[in-house]
Design a protein around this motif. Structure first.
Motif, PDB file in Angstrom:
ATOM      1  N   CYS A 132      -7.735   0.664  -3.800  1.00 46.82           N
ATOM      2  CA  CYS A 132      -7.348   1.770  -4.680  1.00 46.82           C
ATOM      3  C   CYS A 132      -8.371   2.898  -4.619  1.00 46.82           C
ATOM      4  O   CYS A 132      -7.989   4.085  -4.619  1.00 46.82           O
ATOM      5  CB  CYS A 132      -7.190   1.266  -6.115  1.00 46.82           C
ATOM      6  SG  CYS A 132      -5.737   0.209  -6.371  1.00 46.82           S
TER       7      CYS A 132
ATOM      8  N   ARG B 122       0.149   3.722  -3.292  1.00 45.27           N
ATOM      9  CA  ARG B 122       0.025   5.180  -3.141  1.00 45.27           C
ATOM     10  C   ARG B 122       0.877   5.919  -4.180  1.00 45.27           C
ATOM     11  O   ARG B 122       0.453   6.947  -4.729  1.00 45.27           O
ATOM     12  CB  ARG B 122       0.408   5.601  -1.726  1.00 45.27           C
ATOM     13  CG  ARG B 122      -0.562   5.094  -0.666  1.00 45.27           C
ATOM     14  CD  ARG B 122      -0.231   5.584   0.733  1.00 45.27           C
ATOM     15  NE  ARG B 122      -1.126   4.971   1.707  1.00 45.27           N
ATOM     16  CZ  ARG B 122      -2.337   5.432   2.014  1.00 45.27           C
ATOM     17  NH1 ARG B 122      -2.788   6.529   1.416  1.00 45.27           N
ATOM     18  NH2 ARG B 122      -3.101   4.811   2.907  1.00 45.27           N
ATOM     19  N   THR B 123       2.055   5.396  -4.462  1.00 42.33           N
ATOM     20  CA  THR B 123       2.922   6.034  -5.448  1.00 42.33           C
ATOM     21  C   THR B 123       2.349   5.909  -6.852  1.00 42.33           C
ATOM     22  O   THR B 123       2.282   6.887  -7.607  1.00 42.33           O
ATOM     23  CB  THR B 123       4.326   5.422  -5.408  1.00 42.33           C
ATOM     24  OG1 THR B 123       4.891   5.628  -4.114  1.00 42.33           O
ATOM     25  CG2 THR B 123       5.227   6.046  -6.461  1.00 42.33           C
TER      26      THR B 123
ATOM     27  N   ILE C 233      -7.691   4.806  -1.309  1.00 39.17           N
ATOM     28  CA  ILE C 233      -6.480   5.627  -1.365  1.00 39.17           C
ATOM     29  C   ILE C 233      -6.702   6.836  -2.268  1.00 39.17           C
ATOM     30  O   ILE C 233      -6.307   7.959  -1.941  1.00 39.17           O
ATOM     31  CB  ILE C 233      -5.292   4.786  -1.865  1.00 39.17           C
ATOM     32  CG1 ILE C 233      -4.966   3.666  -0.855  1.00 39.17           C
ATOM     33  CG2 ILE C 233      -4.061   5.656  -2.095  1.00 39.17           C
ATOM     34  CD1 ILE C 233      -4.001   2.631  -1.385  1.00 39.17           C
ATOM     35  N   TRP C 234      -7.348   6.617  -3.397  1.00 43.52           N
ATOM     36  CA  TRP C 234      -7.622   7.704  -4.343  1.00 43.52           C
ATOM     37  C   TRP C 234      -8.479   8.786  -3.692  1.00 43.52           C
ATOM     38  O   TRP C 234      -8.258   9.982  -3.895  1.00 43.52           O
ATOM     39  CB  TRP C 234      -8.312   7.139  -5.568  1.00 43.52           C
ATOM     40  CG  TRP C 234      -8.511   8.102  -6.704  1.00 43.52           C
ATOM     41  CD1 TRP C 234      -9.572   8.934  -6.911  1.00 43.52           C
ATOM     42  CD2 TRP C 234      -7.613   8.328  -7.802  1.00 43.52           C
ATOM     43  NE1 TRP C 234      -9.407   9.648  -8.060  1.00 43.52           N
ATOM     44  CE2 TRP C 234      -8.215   9.307  -8.644  1.00 43.52           C
ATOM     45  CE3 TRP C 234      -6.378   7.797  -8.165  1.00 43.52           C
ATOM     46  CZ2 TRP C 234      -7.608   9.758  -9.817  1.00 43.52           C
ATOM     47  CZ3 TRP C 234      -5.777   8.241  -9.341  1.00 43.52           C
ATOM     48  CH2 TRP C 234      -6.393   9.219 -10.143  1.00 43.52           C
TER      49      TRP C 234
ATOM     50  N   GLU D 142       0.815  -1.216   0.000  1.00 43.22           N
ATOM     51  CA  GLU D 142       0.000   0.000   0.000  1.00 43.22           C
ATOM     52  C   GLU D 142       0.848   1.265   0.000  1.00 43.22           C
ATOM     53  O   GLU D 142       0.605   2.185  -0.777  1.00 43.22           O
ATOM     54  CB  GLU D 142      -0.949   0.012   1.200  1.00 43.22           C
ATOM     55  CG  GLU D 142      -1.799   1.280   1.238  1.00 43.22           C
ATOM     56  CD  GLU D 142      -2.957   1.203   2.225  1.00 43.22           C
ATOM     57  OE1 GLU D 142      -3.266   2.233   2.842  1.00 43.22           O
ATOM     58  OE2 GLU D 142      -3.554   0.104   2.366  1.00 43.22           O
ATOM     59  N   ASN D 143       1.859   1.321   0.863  1.00 46.63           N
ATOM     60  CA  ASN D 143       2.634   2.552   1.004  1.00 46.63           C
ATOM     61  C   ASN D 143       3.718   2.699  -0.059  1.00 46.63           C
ATOM     62  O   ASN D 143       3.965   3.803  -0.564  1.00 46.63           O
ATOM     63  CB  ASN D 143       3.261   2.621   2.395  1.00 46.63           C
ATOM     64  CG  ASN D 143       2.217   2.758   3.484  1.00 46.63           C
ATOM     65  OD1 ASN D 143       1.338   3.608   3.411  1.00 46.63           O
ATOM     66  ND2 ASN D 143       2.300   1.898   4.498  1.00 46.63           N
TER      67      ASN D 143
ATOM     68  N   GLU E 280      -6.406  10.667  -0.555  1.00 43.19           N
ATOM     69  CA  GLU E 280      -5.148  11.357  -0.822  1.00 43.19           C
ATOM     70  C   GLU E 280      -5.252  12.233  -2.065  1.00 43.19           C
ATOM     71  O   GLU E 280      -6.071  11.975  -2.945  1.00 43.19           O
ATOM     72  CB  GLU E 280      -4.007  10.350  -1.023  1.00 43.19           C
ATOM     73  CG  GLU E 280      -3.539   9.711   0.256  1.00 43.19           C
ATOM     74  CD  GLU E 280      -2.150   9.094   0.122  1.00 43.19           C
ATOM     75  OE1 GLU E 280      -1.604   9.083  -1.002  1.00 43.19           O
ATOM     76  OE2 GLU E 280      -1.622   8.627   1.134  1.00 43.19           O
TER      77      GLU E 280
END
Length: 306
Positions: A246, A213-214, A249-250, A208-209, A253
């Motif tokens: 996803c 995220r990237t 996270i989308w 995840e990190n 962030e």
């Protein structure tokens, strides 16, 4: 630029070309600089206009009085469907809200080459011409510059691959296919594998990190850089529709990452017998095909036999 750094400066780091976020001011001035650097766009526009013979321009047939050889500002204004004052403002170097379509019409009227059109856009708007990468990609995946193809094939020490603007795998060397056999699958796509394939969550450690995220932040940059690219829009939609992590996270962030050059991450691959390794990715843009990314992976701690 530190690995994985977010774009928080006016001119984000890039390799071999200007970024869309680095503005070259009209008249040859680089924003933030105290001097004019290079030849002004005003002088270039006058020179480009002077070389066009108005008698050979189909759009001016029937114009009265019949034009002589000299292409005037009024002629260019007529050809670009604006007032003479609007075109004169461009040629004089005065800042206006010049649209991309107007600049494209100017490029056609003055019969600019691709390099000249690029110069016009960068000087006036700080952006590259719209659809430029799509046109370059239209040359076809098999039409790789010889030097780029040879460099990839001769890279035997490190895994390396070429991907396009939508992260489709265009080509990969043998070591890349040994590390990541998925690159040999029909329609292989880095984002779809990294974000949707369960295999990626096992092989990309701290998925995840260090991965999700990237890569989602990279997708955000790409989608906003080329909003007319249907393939990119479909890629983002498919990923968000298919995976709840996803989507989360989308939604939570707003980070943006232009590339993963210099990023260090951890892998656990069958090729290495399941042993954890740390690697760095390096991203280059071939000058002949800036729609492609040349990516190779190097070890942080040195190679050991698998």
């Amino acid at each position: 630029m530190p690995p994985g750094q977010r774009l928080n400066s006016p001119c984000g780091a890039i390799y071999l070309r200007l970024t869309d976020t680095c503005t070259v001011g009209i008249g040859g001035r680089v924003d933030g600089a105290d001097h004019v650097d290079g030849e002004s766009i005003s002088r270039l526009l006058r020179a480009w206009r002077a070389r066009v013979d108005a008698r050979t321009v189909p759009e001016l047939r029937g114009v009265f009085p019949r034009p002589g050889r000299r292409l005037s500002q009024a002629h260019v204004a007529r050809m670009t469907e604006v007032s003479e004052g609007w075109y004169r403002a461009l040629e004089a170097g005065r800042r206006q809200d010049f649209s991309e379509q107007f600049l494209l019409r100017v490029a056609r009227a003055l019969r600019l080459s691709d390099a000249e059109t690029l110069t016009l856009f960068l000087a006036v708007s700080g952006r590259r011409p719209p659809g430029e990468l799509s046109r370059e990609a239209g040359a076809g995946r098999g039409d790789l510059p010889h030097g780029v193809k040879a460099l990839l094939e001769q890279q035997t020490s490190y895994p390396a691959y070429l991907s396009d603007v939508a992260w489709n795998i265009v080509a990969a060397n043998s070591l890349m296919s040994e590390w990541f056999p998925w690159v040999l699958r029909p329609g292989a796509n880095l984002m779809r594998w990294a974000l949707l394939d369960p295999e990626a969550r096992e092989q990309m450690l701290d998925w995840e990190n260090a991965c999700a995220r990237t890569y989602l932040a990279m997708l955000r940059v790409a989608a906003n850089s080329d909003p007319a690219n249907a393939e990119l829009r479909t890629l983002v939609r498919d990923i968000l529709d298919a995976d709840a992590d996803c989507r989360r996270i989308w939604a939570e962030e707003h980070d943006v990452v232009e590339h993963r050059d210099g990023d260090v991450f951890r892998l656990r691959l069958p090729f290495h017998g399941g042993r954890e390794i740390r690697v760095t990715s390096h991203v280059l843009l071939p000058i002949q095909r800036p729609d492609l990314r040349f990516v190779f992976i190097t070890p942080v701690d040195g190679w050991t036999a698998p």
